[in-house]
Design a protein around this motif. Structure first.
Motif, short mmCIF file in Angstrom:
data_model
loop_
_atom_site.label_atom_id
_atom_site.label_comp_id
_atom_site.label_asym_id
_atom_site.label_seq_id
_atom_site.Cartn_x
_atom_site.Cartn_y
_atom_site.Cartn_z
N ARG A 1 -56.65 -22.97 21.82
CA ARG A 1 -57.03 -24.29 22.34
C ARG A 1 -55.84 -25.14 22.77
O ARG A 1 -56.03 -26.16 23.42
CB ARG A 1 -57.82 -25.07 21.28
N MET A 2 -54.65 -24.73 22.41
CA MET A 2 -53.47 -25.54 22.72
C MET A 2 -53.00 -25.32 24.15
O MET A 2 -53.21 -24.25 24.72
CB MET A 2 -52.35 -25.19 21.74
N LYS A 3 -52.33 -26.32 24.66
CA LYS A 3 -51.75 -26.24 26.00
C LYS A 3 -50.23 -26.17 25.94
O LYS A 3 -49.60 -25.58 26.79
CB LYS A 3 -52.20 -27.44 26.82
N ASN A 4 -49.65 -26.76 24.93
CA ASN A 4 -48.19 -26.79 24.77
C ASN A 4 -47.69 -25.41 24.36
O ASN A 4 -48.09 -24.88 23.32
CB ASN A 4 -47.82 -27.85 23.72
N LYS A 5 -46.80 -24.83 25.17
CA LYS A 5 -46.32 -23.46 24.93
C LYS A 5 -45.64 -23.31 23.58
O LYS A 5 -45.82 -22.29 22.90
CB LYS A 5 -45.35 -23.04 26.04
N ASP A 6 -44.85 -24.30 23.18
CA ASP A 6 -44.15 -24.20 21.89
C ASP A 6 -45.12 -24.28 20.72
O ASP A 6 -44.98 -23.56 19.73
CB ASP A 6 -43.08 -25.30 21.76
N ALA A 7 -46.12 -25.14 20.82
CA ALA A 7 -47.13 -25.25 19.76
C ALA A 7 -47.94 -23.95 19.67
O ALA A 7 -48.23 -23.48 18.57
CB ALA A 7 -48.04 -26.45 20.01
N ILE A 8 -48.26 -23.38 20.82
CA ILE A 8 -48.97 -22.09 20.83
C ILE A 8 -48.13 -21.03 20.13
O ILE A 8 -48.62 -20.29 19.29
CB ILE A 8 -49.28 -21.64 22.28
N ARG A 9 -46.85 -21.00 20.46
CA ARG A 9 -45.93 -20.02 19.85
C ARG A 9 -45.89 -20.18 18.34
O ARG A 9 -45.94 -19.20 17.60
CB ARG A 9 -44.53 -20.17 20.45
N ASP B 1 -64.72 -15.86 9.00
CA ASP B 1 -65.73 -16.46 8.14
C ASP B 1 -65.84 -17.93 8.54
O ASP B 1 -65.02 -18.76 8.13
CB ASP B 1 -65.32 -16.32 6.67
N GLN B 2 -66.82 -18.25 9.36
CA GLN B 2 -66.97 -19.60 9.89
C GLN B 2 -67.27 -20.62 8.79
O GLN B 2 -67.09 -21.81 8.99
CB GLN B 2 -68.07 -19.64 10.96
N GLU B 3 -67.71 -20.16 7.63
CA GLU B 3 -68.03 -21.05 6.51
C GLU B 3 -66.80 -21.41 5.67
O GLU B 3 -66.86 -22.29 4.83
CB GLU B 3 -69.09 -20.41 5.61
N SER B 4 -65.70 -20.70 5.88
CA SER B 4 -64.49 -20.99 5.09
C SER B 4 -64.01 -22.40 5.42
O SER B 4 -64.23 -22.91 6.51
CB SER B 4 -63.39 -19.98 5.40
N THR B 5 -63.35 -23.01 4.45
CA THR B 5 -62.85 -24.37 4.68
C THR B 5 -61.83 -24.40 5.81
O THR B 5 -61.76 -25.38 6.56
CB THR B 5 -62.24 -24.98 3.41
N TRP B 6 -61.05 -23.32 5.96
CA TRP B 6 -60.06 -23.27 7.04
C TRP B 6 -60.75 -23.27 8.40
O TRP B 6 -60.42 -24.07 9.27
CB TRP B 6 -59.20 -22.00 6.90
N MET B 7 -61.71 -22.37 8.57
CA MET B 7 -62.37 -22.25 9.87
C MET B 7 -63.27 -23.44 10.16
O MET B 7 -63.34 -23.91 11.30
CB MET B 7 -63.16 -20.95 9.96
N ALA B 8 -63.96 -23.93 9.15
CA ALA B 8 -64.84 -25.09 9.36
C ALA B 8 -64.02 -26.29 9.83
O ALA B 8 -64.43 -27.01 10.74
CB ALA B 8 -65.60 -25.41 8.08
N ALA B 9 -62.86 -26.48 9.23
CA ALA B 9 -62.01 -27.61 9.61
C ALA B 9 -61.49 -27.45 11.04
O ALA B 9 -61.50 -28.41 11.82
CB ALA B 9 -60.84 -27.75 8.63
N MET B 10 -61.04 -26.24 11.40
CA MET B 10 -60.53 -26.04 12.75
C MET B 10 -61.66 -26.12 13.78
O MET B 10 -61.49 -26.70 14.84
CB MET B 10 -59.80 -24.69 12.88
N THR B 11 -62.82 -25.58 13.46
CA THR B 11 -63.95 -25.64 14.38
C THR B 11 -64.34 -27.09 14.63
O THR B 11 -64.61 -27.48 15.77
CB THR B 11 -65.14 -24.84 13.82
N LYS B 12 -64.34 -27.90 13.58
CA LYS B 12 -64.65 -29.32 13.73
C LYS B 12 -63.62 -30.00 14.63
O LYS B 12 -63.98 -30.78 15.51
CB LYS B 12 -64.68 -29.99 12.35
N ASP C 1 -62.27 -34.23 19.82
CA ASP C 1 -61.18 -34.43 20.78
C ASP C 1 -59.95 -33.67 20.31
O ASP C 1 -59.08 -34.22 19.63
CB ASP C 1 -60.84 -35.92 20.91
N PHE C 2 -59.88 -32.39 20.66
CA PHE C 2 -58.79 -31.54 20.19
C PHE C 2 -57.47 -31.96 20.81
O PHE C 2 -57.38 -32.16 22.01
CB PHE C 2 -59.07 -30.08 20.54
N THR C 3 -56.46 -32.08 19.98
CA THR C 3 -55.09 -32.27 20.44
C THR C 3 -54.18 -31.42 19.56
O THR C 3 -54.54 -31.08 18.42
CB THR C 3 -54.63 -33.75 20.34
N GLU C 4 -53.00 -31.11 20.08
CA GLU C 4 -52.02 -30.39 19.27
C GLU C 4 -51.69 -31.21 18.03
O GLU C 4 -51.54 -30.67 16.94
CB GLU C 4 -50.74 -30.11 20.07
N GLN C 5 -51.60 -32.52 18.19
CA GLN C 5 -51.29 -33.41 17.06
C GLN C 5 -52.31 -33.23 15.93
O GLN C 5 -51.95 -33.05 14.78
CB GLN C 5 -51.26 -34.87 17.52
#
Length: 165
Positions: free
Chosen positions: A31-39, A76-87, A92-96
Motif C-alpha cells: 500500500r505504500m508509495k514511498n520507495k524507502d518505506a516500502i524497502r 490470519d485476518q483475525e490476528s491483531t496484527w492483520m486486523a490492525a493493518m487491514t483497518k 486513510d492509509f498513509t506511510e505515517q
C-alpha cells in the motif's frame, strides 16, 4: 523463580505471531508509495520470517509439518496484527499511520517476548525468545528512524549537529 508455562504452546504462539507480523509488513508494503518505506517494510517482512524460523526449529509439535507451507499460507485476518493493518489500509492509509502502527506492535511484541523469556527454565529456549526480543527492539528502532525521515524530523545521526549550533 520461574512461573510454570506451557513452553511448546508459547513457542507455537510466537511462531504464529511472527507469521502475522510478516503478513502485516507484506500488506503494508503493497500500500505504500514511498520507495524507502516500502524497502523497510519488505525487509521487516523478511526478518519476521527468519524470526518464525527460530521458533519453528525448537517447536516439537507435529501440527506444523512444513515451515514454508505454514509461512506461505494465507494470512490470519483475525490476528491483531492483520486486523490492525487491514483497518489502517481501509481508512486513510498513509506511510505515517502504518509506521506508527508498526512501532506500537513491535514495542508490544518485544515486551511479550521478554516477559515470556523470563518464565522459561530451558536456557536454549529462553535464548531464542531473548534473541527475538532483541531483534524486535531493533525493528522498533528501524521503524522509528524511517518514521523520523518520513516526517522530516531530525535524524538521530544529525542530532549532534543541531545541538551544537
Amino acid at each position: 523463580m520461574f512461573e510454570e508455562i506451557d513452553v511448546q504452546d508459547a513457542i507455537k504462539k510466537s511462531l504464529q505471531t511472527e507469521k502475522n507480523a510478516m503478513n502485516f509488513y507484506q500488506l503494508g508494503a503493497t500500500r505504500m508509495k514511498n520507495k524507502d518505506a516500502i524497502r523497510v517494510f519488505e525487509l521487516l517482512a523478511k526478518e519476521e520470517r527468519e524470526h518464525a524460523g527460530h521458533f519453528y526449529k525448537i517447536y516439537k509439535g507435529i501440527d506444523i509439518p512444513d515451515f514454508d507451507e505454514f509461512m506461505d499460507a494465507p494470512p490470519d485476518q483475525e490476528s491483531t496484527w492483520m486486523a490492525a493493518m487491514t483497518k489502517t489500509v481501509n481508512s486513510d492509509f498513509t506511510e505515517q499511520k502504518a509506521l506508527e502502527l508498526a512501532m506500537h506492535k513491535e514495542k508490544k511484541l518485544e515486551h511479550t517476548l521478554r516477559e515470556t523469556a523470563g518464565k522459561i527454565k530451558d536456557e536454549n529456549v529462553r535464548a531464542i525468545f531473548e534473541l527475538n526480543a532483541r531483534e524486535t527492539h531493533n525493528h522498533y528502532e528501524m521503524i522509528e528512524s524511517e518514521y523520523a525521515r518520513i516526517m522530516a524530523m531530525v535524524h538521530e545521526s544529525d542530532m549532534d549537529i543541531y545541538v551544537r549550533e
